[in-house]
Design an enzyme around this catalytic site. Structure first.
Site, PDB file in Angstrom:
ATOM      1  CG  ASP A 174      42.425  62.489  48.730  1.00 17.79           C
ATOM      2  OD1 ASP A 174      42.040  62.045  49.825  1.00 17.79           O
ATOM      3  OD2 ASP A 174      41.731  63.260  48.049  1.00 17.79           O
ATOM      4  CE1 TYR A 266      36.928  60.212  56.544  1.00 18.55           C
ATOM      5  CE2 TYR A 266      39.184  60.467  55.768  1.00 18.55           C
ATOM      6  CZ  TYR A 266      37.830  60.719  55.630  1.00 18.55           C
ATOM      7  OH  TYR A 266      37.382  61.477  54.581  1.00 18.55           O
TER       8      TYR A 266
HETATM    9  P1  NAD Z   1      30.019  63.762  42.975  1.00 18.55           P
HETATM   10  O1  NAD Z   1      28.637  63.308  43.316  1.00 18.55           O
HETATM   11  O2  NAD Z   1      30.323  65.205  42.862  1.00 18.55           O
HETATM   12  O3  NAD Z   1      30.443  63.100  41.576  1.00 18.55           O
HETATM   13  C1  NAD Z   1      30.271  61.757  41.272  1.00 18.55           C
HETATM   14  C2  NAD Z   1      29.766  61.597  39.846  1.00 18.55           C
HETATM   15  O4  NAD Z   1      29.577  60.190  39.597  1.00 18.55           O
HETATM   16  C3  NAD Z   1      28.412  62.252  39.561  1.00 18.55           C
HETATM   17  O5  NAD Z   1      28.514  63.125  38.454  1.00 18.55           O
HETATM   18  C4  NAD Z   1      27.471  61.079  39.298  1.00 18.55           C
HETATM   19  O6  NAD Z   1      26.467  61.369  38.346  1.00 18.55           O
HETATM   20  C5  NAD Z   1      28.442  60.037  38.778  1.00 18.55           C
HETATM   21  N1  NAD Z   1      27.985  58.647  38.862  1.00 18.55           N
HETATM   22  C6  NAD Z   1      27.246  58.063  39.834  1.00 18.55           C
HETATM   23  N2  NAD Z   1      27.063  56.761  39.544  1.00 18.55           N
HETATM   24  C7  NAD Z   1      27.707  56.510  38.373  1.00 18.55           C
HETATM   25  C8  NAD Z   1      27.889  55.353  37.573  1.00 18.55           C
HETATM   26  N3  NAD Z   1      27.348  54.177  37.914  1.00 18.55           N
HETATM   27  N4  NAD Z   1      28.601  55.455  36.426  1.00 18.55           N
HETATM   28  C9  NAD Z   1      29.142  56.646  36.070  1.00 18.55           C
HETATM   29  N5  NAD Z   1      29.000  57.773  36.790  1.00 18.55           N
HETATM   30  C10 NAD Z   1      28.287  57.706  37.934  1.00 18.55           C
HETATM   31  O7  NAD Z   1      30.955  63.067  44.057  1.00 18.55           O
HETATM   32  P2  NAD Z   1      32.421  63.491  44.508  1.00 18.55           P
HETATM   33  O8  NAD Z   1      32.318  64.165  45.815  1.00 18.55           O
HETATM   34  O9  NAD Z   1      33.105  64.138  43.415  1.00 18.55           O
HETATM   35  O10 NAD Z   1      33.066  62.075  44.773  1.00 18.55           O
HETATM   36  C11 NAD Z   1      33.223  61.110  43.746  1.00 18.55           C
HETATM   37  C12 NAD Z   1      33.760  59.827  44.332  1.00 18.55           C
HETATM   38  O11 NAD Z   1      35.133  59.968  44.671  1.00 18.55           O
HETATM   39  C13 NAD Z   1      33.085  59.390  45.629  1.00 18.55           C
HETATM   40  O12 NAD Z   1      33.020  57.987  45.682  1.00 18.55           O
HETATM   41  C14 NAD Z   1      34.001  59.914  46.700  1.00 18.55           C
HETATM   42  O13 NAD Z   1      33.823  59.269  47.896  1.00 18.55           O
HETATM   43  C15 NAD Z   1      35.320  59.617  46.042  1.00 18.55           C
HETATM   44  N6  NAD Z   1      36.502  60.330  46.554  1.00 18.55           N
HETATM   45  C16 NAD Z   1      37.508  59.558  46.976  1.00 18.55           C
HETATM   46  C17 NAD Z   1      38.671  60.129  47.419  1.00 18.55           C
HETATM   47  C18 NAD Z   1      39.738  59.225  47.933  1.00 18.55           C
HETATM   48  O14 NAD Z   1      40.644  59.652  48.579  1.00 18.55           O
HETATM   49  N7  NAD Z   1      39.690  57.930  47.667  1.00 18.55           N
HETATM   50  C19 NAD Z   1      38.807  61.511  47.436  1.00 18.55           C
HETATM   51  C20 NAD Z   1      37.746  62.285  46.980  1.00 18.55           C
HETATM   52  C21 NAD Z   1      36.593  61.683  46.518  1.00 18.55           C
HETATM   53  C1  G6P Z   2      39.219  62.859  51.696  1.00 19.34           C
HETATM   54  C2  G6P Z   2      39.121  61.365  51.732  1.00 19.34           C
HETATM   55  C3  G6P Z   2      38.105  60.896  50.725  1.00 19.34           C
HETATM   56  C4  G6P Z   2      36.764  61.547  50.973  1.00 19.34           C
HETATM   57  C5  G6P Z   2      36.929  63.055  50.964  1.00 19.34           C
HETATM   58  C6  G6P Z   2      35.639  63.706  51.409  1.00 19.34           C
HETATM   59  O1  G6P Z   2      39.765  63.275  50.498  1.00 19.34           O
HETATM   60  O2  G6P Z   2      40.333  60.718  51.484  1.00 19.34           O
HETATM   61  O3  G6P Z   2      38.014  59.511  50.764  1.00 19.34           O
HETATM   62  O4  G6P Z   2      35.833  61.168  49.993  1.00 19.34           O
HETATM   63  O5  G6P Z   2      37.938  63.447  51.853  1.00 19.34           O
HETATM   64  O6  G6P Z   2      35.695  65.067  51.158  1.00 19.34           O
HETATM   65  P1  G6P Z   2      34.367  65.943  51.139  1.00 19.34           P
HETATM   66  O7  G6P Z   2      34.873  67.313  50.934  1.00 19.34           O
HETATM   67  O8  G6P Z   2      33.523  65.407  49.991  1.00 19.34           O
HETATM   68  O9  G6P Z   2      33.705  65.737  52.459  1.00 19.34           O
HETATM   69 MN    MN Z   3      39.966  58.510  51.030  1.00 18.75          MN
END
Ligand code: NAD
Ligand code: G6P
Ligand code: MN
Length: 444
Positions: A174, A266
């Site tokens: 995102d 980043y």
């Molecule tokens: P979070 O810890 O709040 O939530 C993640 C959830 O995944 C937890 O409830 C955990 O229990 C669960 N989990 C862990 N291992 C698992 C597995 N093997 N199978 C099923 N569930 C499992 O984390 P978050 O801050 O919400 O972030 C979630 C993911 O999304 C992270 O990898 C984060 O980096 C990613 N993220 C990516 C973007 C992006 O732009 N690509 C943006 C935001 C978050």
């Molecule tokens: C952005 C990035 C994600 C990252 C997130 C972290 O959305 O694109 O890849 O996981 O920021 O946000 P946080 O609030 O968890 O630091």
């Molecule tokens: Mn990202």
């Protein structure tokens, strides 16, 4: 492909991002006709809380009878008959994110979720779990679309590509949307008029141009001028979050010092690693902020619902995050060919970069999946050089996972551009090996 009565699964359903995604799903229901949402996770307590919150959301919108909601720890139950899987797992949770951030900081180098060695630690933890997750989905719902944003994205997508090269999986981040949204709001543009060209690796790229159809020209030069003279202010949804304001300040700094392209924020971790380290508190990192902020607020929301507290309960705003994932699913379903920045195998998209790099470029999304554009120009040497080193270090890390090779891991750590020398690379690697016991493969 089924176009109505869809089943949508959120893998990592306990994530604090889930309510934002559900909110976007509800808003888009006319275009994405789902009658089932399933939350899949490995953590019972988190998923119980999230079940209550999502149930509350559906009830508030009068959808409790129309949409079946379930939560489960069982992959067979979760994925059977599913049409879309949104994947957002965090292997090791926030506790391990804290470790990823704090160990490098002890050695005076960047400690961050996805960048530098913290991202590598997270990557080696995540590869095995994401491959397992994809395996479940292929077993129980071989035709489902996986929309993945599990981090660290380049490492995750590179590893999945090696095992499942032809999978129906879209890897999206995102950050570009968030950069565009922030710029548009601060400087008074409408992003809907934009056709941006961006290239890079995930969390490691640059805008080449932003064509605005309302004025029929590239407006990036004037945006660059504004960045230089006025800086960039956080949009409403992340105002008050000081980390984001600092990130926008660094974006403005990079574009001023290296004129000609809007950078991904980043890049600050690679180009100004010392300065970013100075701003970090090695005792209290971003993971601590999230645990004390977003996680506590989510828990409190679930508890208020349990106790039938009669007040405004839902408290979340992730900007465009949930909406862009849902929009992508809509684009697949309706063959809309929406345009997104996606992480794909290069194969000529960036002509002067190796074909097997996982790159982030504009791509159209339709029923047959992702169609990336080819830039049809060579990227400049400065960007190319930075990307080649980063790409090689990420590939070495994925090699280290599959070959269980300490030597490859050390090469990956040494080549990472946040690392000043091989002694530090080795010390941090050895400390991460101990800290990730049970998560990382054993490296020999
Ligand atoms: P979070 O810890 O709040 O939530 C993640 C959830 O995944 C937890 O409830 C955990 O229990 C669960 N989990 C862990 N291992 C698992 C597995 N093997 N199978 C099923 N569930 C499992 O984390 P978050 O801050 O919400 O972030 C979630 C993911 O999304 C992270 O990898 C984060 O980096 C990613 N993220 C990516 C973007 C992006 O732009 N690509 C943006 C935001 C978050
Ligand atoms: C952005 C990035 C994600 C990252 C997130 C972290 O959305 O694109 O890849 O996981 O920021 O946000 P946080 O609030 O968890 O630091
Ligand atoms: Mn990202």
């Amino acid at each position: 492909m089924k176009t109505r009565n869809l089943k949508i699964v959120i893998a990592g359903g306990g994530s604090t991002y889930t309510p934002g995604i559900v909110q976007a799903l509800i808003k888009s229901r006319e275009k994405l006709n789902f009658n089932e949402i399933c939350l899949y996770d490995i953590d019972e307590a988190r998923i119980e809380d999230m079940y209550l919150i999502v149930k509350y959301q559906l009830e508030s919108e009068g959808l409790a009878n129309e949409v079946k909601l379930s939560s489960t720890l069982d992959p067979e139950k979760a994925f059977t008959k599913s049409d879309f899987v949104f994947s957002q797992i965090r292997v090791g949770g926030m506790k391990m994110r804290e470790v990823d951030e704090k160990i490098p900081l002890k050695y005076g180098i960047v400690g961050q979720e996805t960048c530098g060695l913290g991202g590598f630690s997270y990557g080696l933890r995540t590869i095995g779990e994401i491959i397992k997750l994809v395996g479940y989905i292929l077993k129980y719902a071989p035709n489902a679309w996986i929309l993945n944003y599990t981090n660290p994205e380049t490492i995750v997508s590179e590893a999945v590509r090696r095992v499942y090269p032809n999978i129906r999986m879209i890897n999206a981040c995102d950050m570009t949307i968030s950069i565009e949204e922030t710029i548009a709001r601060d400087y008074g543009y409408d992003r809907k008029n934009w056709i941006p060209i961006y290239y890079g690796l995930n969390h490691f790229g640059w805008y080449h141009s932003i064509y605005d159809i309302s004025v029929d020209r590239d407006i990036m030069p004037e945006i660059l001028e504004r960045l230089k003279s006025d800086g960039l202010k956080a949009a409403d949804f992340n105002a008050g979050d000081k980390t984001w304001q600092e990130a926008w300040d660094m974006l403005a700094k990079i574009s001023t010092n290296f004129p000609g392209a809007i950078p991904n924020n980043y890049l600050e971790y690679y180009l100004y690693s010392e300065e970013t380290v100075e701003k970090m508190n090695p005792e209290y990192t971003r993971a601590n902020m999230i645990m004390d902020g977003r996680e506590k607020r989510t828990k409190a929301m679930a508890n208020k619902i349990r106790q039938h507290v009669d007040e405004k309960i839902l408290d979340f705003n992730f900007g465009e995050h949930g909406q862009y994932i849902v929009d992508m699913a809509v684009s697949i379903l309706n063959n809309d060919h929406g345009r997104y920045m996606l992480i794909v195998e290069n194969k000529g998209a960036i002509p002067n970069l190796r074909d097997d790099a996982m790159v982030e470029v504009p791509a159209y999304v339709g029923r047959n999946g992702v169609e990336p554009i080819s830039l049809r120009f060579d990227i400049p040497d400065f960007h190319k050089g930075l990307m080649e080193a980063q790409n090689a270090s990420e590939k070495l890390l994925v090699d280290a996972y599959f070959e269980k090779s300490y030597n490859k891991a050390l090469q990956a750590f040494t080549l990472n551009q946040t690392v000043p020398n091989a002694n530090i690379a080795k010390d941090v690697l050895d400390e991460f090996i101990l800290a990730n016991k049970g998560y990382w493969p054993e490296l020999n």
